[in-house]
Design a protein around this motif. Structure first.
Motif, PDB file in Angstrom:
ATOM      1  N   MET A 144       0.845  -1.186   0.000  1.00  0.00           N
ATOM      2  CA  MET A 144       0.000   0.000   0.000  1.00  0.00           C
ATOM      3  C   MET A 144       0.884   1.242   0.000  1.00  0.00           C
ATOM      4  N   ASP A 145       0.382   2.316  -0.636  1.00  0.00           N
ATOM      5  CA  ASP A 145       1.069   3.603  -0.598  1.00  0.00           C
ATOM      6  C   ASP A 145       0.931   4.166   0.815  1.00  0.00           C
ATOM      7  N   SER A 146       2.065   4.496   1.447  1.00  0.00           N
ATOM      8  CA  SER A 146       2.044   4.929   2.844  1.00  0.00           C
ATOM      9  C   SER A 146       1.376   6.291   3.023  1.00  0.00           C
ATOM     10  N   ILE A 147       1.240   7.064   1.939  1.00  0.00           N
ATOM     11  CA  ILE A 147       0.639   8.393   2.050  1.00  0.00           C
ATOM     12  C   ILE A 147      -0.843   8.357   1.679  1.00  0.00           C
ATOM     13  N   THR A 148      -1.153   7.784   0.516  1.00  0.00           N
ATOM     14  CA  THR A 148      -2.543   7.776   0.044  1.00  0.00           C
ATOM     15  C   THR A 148      -3.338   6.585   0.570  1.00  0.00           C
ATOM     16  N   GLY A 149      -2.646   5.510   0.947  1.00  0.00           N
ATOM     17  CA  GLY A 149      -3.338   4.304   1.386  1.00  0.00           C
ATOM     18  C   GLY A 149      -3.902   3.480   0.248  1.00  0.00           C
ATOM     19  N   ASN A 150      -3.580   3.851  -1.000  1.00  0.00           N
ATOM     20  CA  ASN A 150      -4.072   3.113  -2.164  1.00  0.00           C
ATOM     21  C   ASN A 150      -3.187   1.900  -2.453  1.00  0.00           C
ATOM     22  N   PRO A 151      -3.762   0.858  -3.046  1.00  0.00           N
ATOM     23  CA  PRO A 151      -2.950  -0.312  -3.412  1.00  0.00           C
ATOM     24  C   PRO A 151      -1.912   0.053  -4.466  1.00  0.00           C
ATOM     25  N   VAL A 152      -0.757  -0.582  -4.392  1.00  0.00           N
ATOM     26  CA  VAL A 152       0.304  -0.398  -5.384  1.00  0.00           C
ATOM     27  C   VAL A 152       0.331  -1.658  -6.248  1.00  0.00           C
ATOM     28  N   ASP A 153      -0.211  -1.542  -7.462  1.00  0.00           N
ATOM     29  CA  ASP A 153      -0.206  -2.707  -8.346  1.00  0.00           C
ATOM     30  C   ASP A 153       1.061  -2.735  -9.191  1.00  0.00           C
ATOM     31  N   PHE A 154       1.393  -3.922  -9.671  1.00  0.00           N
ATOM     32  CA  PHE A 154       2.582  -4.182 -10.482  1.00  0.00           C
ATOM     33  C   PHE A 154       3.890  -3.978  -9.712  1.00  0.00           C
ATOM     34  N   ALA A 155       3.824  -4.011  -8.379  1.00  0.00           N
ATOM     35  CA  ALA A 155       5.060  -3.986  -7.592  1.00  0.00           C
ATOM     36  C   ALA A 155       5.710  -5.366  -7.660  1.00  0.00           C
ATOM     37  N   THR A 156       7.042  -5.393  -7.644  1.00  0.00           N
ATOM     38  CA  THR A 156       7.784  -6.649  -7.758  1.00  0.00           C
ATOM     39  C   THR A 156       8.196  -7.133  -6.375  1.00  0.00           C
ATOM     40  N   ALA A 157       7.885  -8.410  -6.087  1.00  0.00           N
ATOM     41  CA  ALA A 157       8.272  -9.028  -4.815  1.00  0.00           C
ATOM     42  C   ALA A 157       9.130 -10.250  -5.122  1.00  0.00           C
ATOM     43  N   VAL A 158      10.345 -10.278  -4.569  1.00  0.00           N
ATOM     44  CA  VAL A 158      11.278 -11.377  -4.808  1.00  0.00           C
ATOM     45  C   VAL A 158      11.669 -11.978  -3.472  1.00  0.00           C
ATOM     46  N   LEU A 159      11.565 -13.309  -3.368  1.00  0.00           N
ATOM     47  CA  LEU A 159      11.958 -14.022  -2.158  1.00  0.00           C
ATOM     48  C   LEU A 159      13.382 -14.532  -2.345  1.00  0.00           C
ATOM     49  N   ILE A 160      14.297 -14.089  -1.463  1.00  0.00           N
ATOM     50  CA  ILE A 160      15.725 -14.371  -1.627  1.00  0.00           C
ATOM     51  C   ILE A 160      16.237 -15.160  -0.428  1.00  0.00           C
ATOM     52  N   GLU A 161      17.130 -16.115  -0.716  1.00  0.00           N
ATOM     53  CA  GLU A 161      17.825 -16.846   0.346  1.00  0.00           C
ATOM     54  C   GLU A 161      19.050 -16.019   0.746  1.00  0.00           C
ATOM     55  N   PRO A 162      19.115 -15.504   1.982  1.00  0.00           N
ATOM     56  CA  PRO A 162      20.164 -14.538   2.363  1.00  0.00           C
ATOM     57  C   PRO A 162      21.588 -15.057   2.174  1.00  0.00           C
ATOM     58  N   LYS A 163      21.836 -16.331   2.511  1.00  0.00           N
ATOM     59  CA  LYS A 163      23.208 -16.834   2.467  1.00  0.00           C
ATOM     60  C   LYS A 163      23.744 -16.921   1.044  1.00  0.00           C
ATOM     61  N   SER A 164      22.955 -17.481   0.152  1.00  0.00           N
ATOM     62  CA  SER A 164      23.423 -17.688  -1.222  1.00  0.00           C
ATOM     63  C   SER A 164      23.024 -16.564  -2.168  1.00  0.00           C
ATOM     64  N   GLY A 165      22.039 -15.756  -1.765  1.00  0.00           N
ATOM     65  CA  GLY A 165      21.539 -14.718  -2.651  1.00  0.00           C
ATOM     66  C   GLY A 165      20.666 -15.262  -3.768  1.00  0.00           C
ATOM     67  N   LYS A 166      20.283 -16.538  -3.680  1.00  0.00           N
ATOM     68  CA  LYS A 166      19.476 -17.182  -4.716  1.00  0.00           C
ATOM     69  C   LYS A 166      18.026 -16.717  -4.634  1.00  0.00           C
ATOM     70  N   GLU A 167      17.448 -16.426  -5.798  1.00  0.00           N
ATOM     71  CA  GLU A 167      16.043 -16.034  -5.852  1.00  0.00           C
ATOM     72  C   GLU A 167      15.174 -17.291  -5.856  1.00  0.00           C
ATOM     73  N   ILE A 168      14.332 -17.435  -4.830  1.00  0.00           N
ATOM     74  CA  ILE A 168      13.489 -18.619  -4.681  1.00  0.00           C
ATOM     75  C   ILE A 168      12.189 -18.479  -5.463  1.00  0.00           C
ATOM     76  N   ASP A 169      11.592 -17.293  -5.424  1.00  0.00           N
ATOM     77  CA  ASP A 169      10.325 -17.057  -6.117  1.00  0.00           C
ATOM     78  C   ASP A 169      10.169 -15.566  -6.349  1.00  0.00           C
ATOM     79  N   GLY A 170       9.308 -15.217  -7.283  1.00  0.00           N
ATOM     80  CA  GLY A 170       9.026 -13.820  -7.581  1.00  0.00           C
ATOM     81  C   GLY A 170       7.617 -13.650  -8.103  1.00  0.00           C
ATOM     82  N   GLN A 171       6.958 -12.568  -7.683  1.00  0.00           N
ATOM     83  CA  GLN A 171       5.589 -12.314  -8.097  1.00  0.00           C
ATOM     84  C   GLN A 171       5.392 -10.818  -8.338  1.00  0.00           C
TER      85      GLN A 171
END
Length: 463
Positions: A1-28
């Motif tokens: 969500m936008d912290s100022i307007t409170g509106n949803p932020v669509d098309f934002a990229t979320a990547v799940l990373i393994e900290p030790k190896s830096g490997k990307e596990i999933d992305g949406q």
């Protein structure tokens, strides 16, 4: 969500990373409501990185354990940075055909040309396969193939493969696997190869549906589908029907023979009309207990009714007979065939491995009821004749199977399993001949019979 307007932020990229190896596990990518959902994520400690142009990056620690394989981050607020860039469009093309060691995979859901058709239309686009106008399938010129649904045999293909394919909507198919070198995991049927049709498993939150209609001079189709999913579970229901309008046919036959200096003539002409009505549907459900354990169940039902009428007239001129023979032969065929199968599978997988254990149970059946009435009205009266033939067939099959796959390396893979099958087949053929004295159709025991076949099979394999 936008912290100022409170509106949803669509098309934002979320990547799940393994900290030790830096490997990307999933992305949406977030949807229009700003929601992001990742499924089938192995247990472990990760960092979720959320980014979008014009906002500061957010990094959130995520811990998944076998006891708690799910994590709900609730609402995440992004802080605007005040930087605005022009729109950027990225285009790409997904792989529709994949070549693997023992099979070719056609990803039907990625081909937009499959919208609105049926399974036969999908198979026409699969490499190595050919489908004729009647819907008959061949692999590299051979029709000795076996068709599976989600890796399991289906009774719907027992009577007519072409009719069964017409009853599967194209929108329901995820991919098609053409297995040219089957392992011991598969039964010995289908020497040319195996076609495995994999149906979609809806994991999109919410409810969706589709309606497809098509009309033509040869075939008319109607398909209705409904899917719903929430959390780790979902259901889908599909119904379909096709109708082939009556198609007339004509045939003529003329033959002249010289018998001992005299001419013998046989002159025949006839017409026919055939119509076909098909119906079917399926219902499926799935539930994932966690990232590694899930259960699926599916019920399929298919059938068709074919009605064929034939009228044949004949004239026989034979000098050896005291009079010429003439007759009219009427034939009325009514055939009802339907099949069903219900299967349930429990699947267990392991993190960071292709190890898999599947336990499945299936009930499948096929029913074939045929009625054929034939009558002959001729001159002389001795040619008069009438018969009725009824054939009721029933095929019931119960299957229990477990399969285990264990990769020792990228080059070495072990497949092993157990299978038990019970088949119960019954065929009741009743033949009746018209008796002019009794003025009724009388059973003929010399041409009637009841066939019963029972088979139990136990098997194990390893390859």
């Amino acid at each position: 969500m936008d912290s100022i307007t409170g509106n949803p932020v669509d098309f934002a990229t979320a990547v799940l990373i393994e900290p030790k190896s830096g490997k990307e596990i999933d992305g949406q990518i977030s949807d229009e409501k700003g929601q992001i959902r990742m499924i089938e994520v192995p247990t472990g400690t990760y960092e979720l990185v959320i980014t979008f142009l014009g906002y500061e990056d957010r990094r959130i620690p995520v811990v998944l354990t076998p006891e708690k394989p799910d994590a709900d981050l609730e609402t995440v607020y992004l802080l605007p940075t005040g930087i605005s860039l022009e729109e950027v469009t990225v285009t790409g093309e997904a792989a529709i055909v994949e070549n693997k060691v023992d099979r070719i995979v056609y990803n039907a859901e990625k081909d937009v040309a499959n919208r609105g058709g049926d399974a036969s239309d999908v198979l026409r686009r699969v490499p190595l396969l050919s489908v004729d106008l009647e819907g008959n399938v061949s692999l590299r010129g051979s029709s000795n193939i076996r068709i599976l649904i989600n890796g399991r045999p289906s009774g719907m293909f027992a009577s007519s493969v072409a009719d069964a394919l017409k009853m599967i909507p194209a929108d329901e198919i995820k991919s098609v696997e053409v297995i040219t070198s089957p392992t011991a995991k598969y039964d010995g049927e289908g020497s040319a190869g195996i076609i495995n049709i994999i149906t979609k498993k809806n994991k999109v939150e919410g409810i969706s549906g589709n309606v497809n209609l098509s009309a033509g001079t040869r075939l008319n189709n109607a398909v209705l589908g409904l899917s719903a999913a929430k959390g780790r579970g979902g259901i889908n229901i599909n119904g379909s029907m096709f109708y082939a309008p009556p198609r007339p046919g004509e045939v003529t036959f003329y033959r002249s023979d010289n018998v001992n200096g005299a001419e013998r003539i046989l002159d025949q002409s006839g017409d026919s009309e055939a119509a076909r009505l098909g119906f079917g549907g399926n219902a499926g459900a799935f539930y994932d207990f966690n990232a590694y354990n899930g259960i699926t169940t599916r019920l399929n039902y298919r059938g068709f009714n074919q009605m064929t009428k034939m009228n044949t007239e004949a004239l026989l001129i034979d000098p050896s007979l005291t009079e010429n023979q003439m007759y009219q032969r009427l034939s009325d065929l009514d055939m009802l065939m339907y099949s069903y199968d219900w299967n349930t599978d429990f699947r267990r997988t392991w993190p960071d491995s292709k190890r898999e254990w599947v336990v499945g149970f299936q009930v499948s059946g096929n029913v074939n009821d045929t009625r054929n009435d034939i009558s002959i009205d001729g001159t002389p009266d001795a040619l008069d004749y009438a018969e009725k033939a009824l054939n009721n067939g029933d095929n019931l099959e119960l299957t229990a199977q477990t399969d285990y796959t264990h990769p020792f390396s990228k080059q070495v893979l072990l497949e092993t399993g157990l299978k038990a099958v019970r088949r119960n087949i019954t065929s009741d053929y009743d033949y009746r001949l018209f008796d002019s004295t009794a003025m009724d159709f009388v059973p003929d025991p010399t041409r009637s019979d009841v066939f019963h076949y029972l088979q139990d099979v136990g098997a194990a394999y390893a390859s």
